[in-house]
Design a protein around this motif. Structure first.
Motif, PDB file in Angstrom:
ATOM      1  N   TRP A  26      -8.310 -19.296 -55.612  1.00 52.82           N
ATOM      2  CA  TRP A  26      -8.000 -19.082 -54.197  1.00 52.82           C
ATOM      3  C   TRP A  26      -8.893 -19.941 -53.301  1.00 52.82           C
ATOM      4  O   TRP A  26      -8.429 -20.512 -52.318  1.00 52.82           O
ATOM      5  N   ILE A  27     -10.141 -20.041 -53.658  1.00 52.04           N
ATOM      6  CA  ILE A  27     -11.056 -20.893 -52.871  1.00 52.04           C
ATOM      7  C   ILE A  27     -10.592 -22.341 -52.934  1.00 52.04           C
ATOM      8  O   ILE A  27     -10.591 -23.065 -51.931  1.00 52.04           O
ATOM      9  N   GLY A  28     -10.173 -22.789 -54.131  1.00 58.62           N
ATOM     10  CA  GLY A  28      -9.666 -24.160 -54.275  1.00 58.62           C
ATOM     11  C   GLY A  28      -8.414 -24.383 -53.446  1.00 58.62           C
ATOM     12  O   GLY A  28      -8.266 -25.437 -52.791  1.00 58.62           O
ATOM     13  N   ASN A  29      -7.492 -23.408 -53.449  1.00 62.79           N
ATOM     14  CA  ASN A  29      -6.270 -23.548 -52.651  1.00 62.79           C
ATOM     15  C   ASN A  29      -6.592 -23.627 -51.158  1.00 62.79           C
ATOM     16  O   ASN A  29      -6.043 -24.470 -50.412  1.00 62.79           O
ATOM     17  N   ILE A  30      -7.506 -22.776 -50.687  1.00 65.42           N
ATOM     18  CA  ILE A  30      -7.901 -22.790 -49.265  1.00 65.42           C
ATOM     19  C   ILE A  30      -8.526 -24.127 -48.914  1.00 65.42           C
ATOM     20  O   ILE A  30      -8.224 -24.725 -47.870  1.00 65.42           O
ATOM     21  N   PHE A  31      -9.410 -24.652 -49.805  1.00 68.17           N
ATOM     22  CA  PHE A  31     -10.066 -25.937 -49.548  1.00 68.17           C
ATOM     23  C   PHE A  31      -9.035 -27.060 -49.456  1.00 68.17           C
ATOM     24  O   PHE A  31      -9.135 -27.929 -48.588  1.00 68.17           O
ATOM     25  N   ILE A  32      -8.052 -27.060 -50.355  1.00 69.43           N
ATOM     26  CA  ILE A  32      -7.026 -28.118 -50.328  1.00 69.43           C
ATOM     27  C   ILE A  32      -6.234 -28.055 -49.017  1.00 69.43           C
ATOM     28  O   ILE A  32      -5.979 -29.087 -48.388  1.00 69.43           O
ATOM     29  N   TRP A  33      -5.884 -26.855 -48.584  1.00 73.65           N
ATOM     30  CA  TRP A  33      -5.123 -26.741 -47.326  1.00 73.65           C
ATOM     31  C   TRP A  33      -5.973 -27.179 -46.141  1.00 73.65           C
ATOM     32  O   TRP A  33      -5.498 -27.910 -45.262  1.00 73.65           O
ATOM     33  N   VAL A  34      -7.222 -26.749 -46.105  1.00 76.12           N
ATOM     34  CA  VAL A  34      -8.113 -27.142 -45.004  1.00 76.12           C
ATOM     35  C   VAL A  34      -8.320 -28.641 -45.014  1.00 76.12           C
ATOM     36  O   VAL A  34      -8.268 -29.306 -43.961  1.00 76.12           O
ATOM     37  N   ALA A  35      -8.537 -29.220 -46.207  1.00 83.05           N
ATOM     38  CA  ALA A  35      -8.751 -30.671 -46.291  1.00 83.05           C
ATOM     39  C   ALA A  35      -7.485 -31.416 -45.882  1.00 83.05           C
ATOM     40  O   ALA A  35      -7.543 -32.453 -45.207  1.00 83.05           O
ATOM     41  N   GLY A  36      -6.328 -30.910 -46.290  1.00 81.93           N
ATOM     42  CA  GLY A  36      -5.070 -31.569 -45.904  1.00 81.93           C
ATOM     43  C   GLY A  36      -4.843 -31.505 -44.403  1.00 81.93           C
ATOM     44  O   GLY A  36      -4.435 -32.503 -43.784  1.00 81.93           O
ATOM     45  N   ILE A  37      -5.106 -30.364 -43.793  1.00 83.75           N
ATOM     46  CA  ILE A  37      -4.920 -30.225 -42.338  1.00 83.75           C
ATOM     47  C   ILE A  37      -5.922 -31.101 -41.596  1.00 83.75           C
ATOM     48  O   ILE A  37      -5.582 -31.772 -40.607  1.00 83.75           O
ATOM     49  N   ALA A  38      -7.186 -31.146 -42.088  1.00 88.67           N
ATOM     50  CA  ALA A  38      -8.198 -31.988 -41.448  1.00 88.67           C
ATOM     51  C   ALA A  38      -7.811 -33.456 -41.557  1.00 88.67           C
ATOM     52  O   ALA A  38      -7.959 -34.236 -40.597  1.00 88.67           O
ATOM     53  N   ALA A  39      -7.292 -33.866 -42.718  1.00 85.54           N
ATOM     54  CA  ALA A  39      -6.885 -35.262 -42.880  1.00 85.54           C
ATOM     55  C   ALA A  39      -5.724 -35.586 -41.962  1.00 85.54           C
ATOM     56  O   ALA A  39      -5.666 -36.671 -41.355  1.00 85.54           O
ATOM     57  N   LEU A  40      -4.782 -34.677 -41.848  1.00 83.93           N
ATOM     58  CA  LEU A  40      -3.642 -34.893 -40.970  1.00 83.93           C
ATOM     59  C   LEU A  40      -4.092 -34.963 -39.503  1.00 83.93           C
ATOM     60  O   LEU A  40      -3.642 -35.836 -38.742  1.00 83.93           O
ATOM     61  N   ALA A  41      -5.008 -34.069 -39.100  1.00 85.14           N
ATOM     62  CA  ALA A  41      -5.528 -34.091 -37.729  1.00 85.14           C
ATOM     63  C   ALA A  41      -6.275 -35.386 -37.470  1.00 85.14           C
ATOM     64  O   ALA A  41      -6.150 -35.997 -36.388  1.00 85.14           O
ATOM     65  N   PHE A  42      -7.082 -35.804 -38.465  1.00 84.30           N
ATOM     66  CA  PHE A  42      -7.825 -37.046 -38.318  1.00 84.30           C
ATOM     67  C   PHE A  42      -6.869 -38.224 -38.183  1.00 84.30           C
ATOM     68  O   PHE A  42      -7.067 -39.125 -37.361  1.00 84.30           O
TER      69      PHE A  42
END
Length: 184
Positions: free
Chosen positions: A157-173
């Motif tokens: 679950w921590i890995g899934n949350i990290f992937i979503w956060v990283a994907g959203i941050a990359a998209l925002a960036f």
């Protein structure tokens, strides 16, 4: 230019993170084992020796009131002349298969016959060897699925949350970068 390089490196690392997966273990193949057992049996036996015999045949004459064995040619002729109805012959002796011919002795009216054989012991001993061979095939057990532990579920679950956060941050960036360059 610096921001393009940063975006490229960040996208590459994010892609590498997203493309990782678990590796399954290869099951060992079927193995064959050959077992050979040798049994050695020692046997023995005693053989019996067949009966055997030997003989001696001779005439006895009476000389001066004493018995005498008739053995020489002169004694045979004298014996035949004194006893006309009898025909004395030379003494005969015969040995057996393993028994020697008897030794005859007549002294002081006593007849002694000696017949000897060497002692015989026949003992056999032999070995019998039996060999048995088995072939055992070991087949691997099919894999058994185990349920995940609580610790493993938390990490997933921590890995899934990290992937979503990283994907959203990359998209925002990426959107912020495109807006700053006025491409959007």
């Amino acid at each position: 230019m610096k921001t393009n390089l940063f975006i490229f490196i960040f996208s590459f690392l994010l892609g590498c993170l997203l493309l990782t997966s678990c590796k399954s273990k290869q099951l060992p193949g079927e193995t064959k084992e050959t077992i050979i057992t040798k049994t050695e049996i020692v046997k023995d036996t005693i053989l019996t020796v067949e009966k055997d015999s030997s003989f001696y045949s001779a005439y006895i004459d009476c000389v001066n009131g004493k018995p005498v064995l008739v053995q020489s040619e002169k004694q045979i002729k004298d014996y035949n002349s004194k006893n006309p109805g009898r025909n004395a012959k030379a003494p005969k002796s015969k040995s057996g298969k393993s028994l020697n011919a008897p030794i005859v002795n007549l002294q002081d009216g006593q007849l002694k016959i000696d017949c000897q054989i060497e002692a015989q012991k026949i003992f056999f001993k032999w070995k019998e060897v039996y060999e048995k061979q088995w072939e055992i095939t070991h087949k691997p057990l099919p894999p058994v699925e185990k349920s995940l532990t609580t610790y493993q579920n938390v990490r997933i679950w921590i890995g899934n949350i990290f992937i979503w956060v990283a994907g959203i941050a990359a998209l925002a960036f990426l959107i912020r970068f495109l807006i700053s360059k006025k491409l959007i």
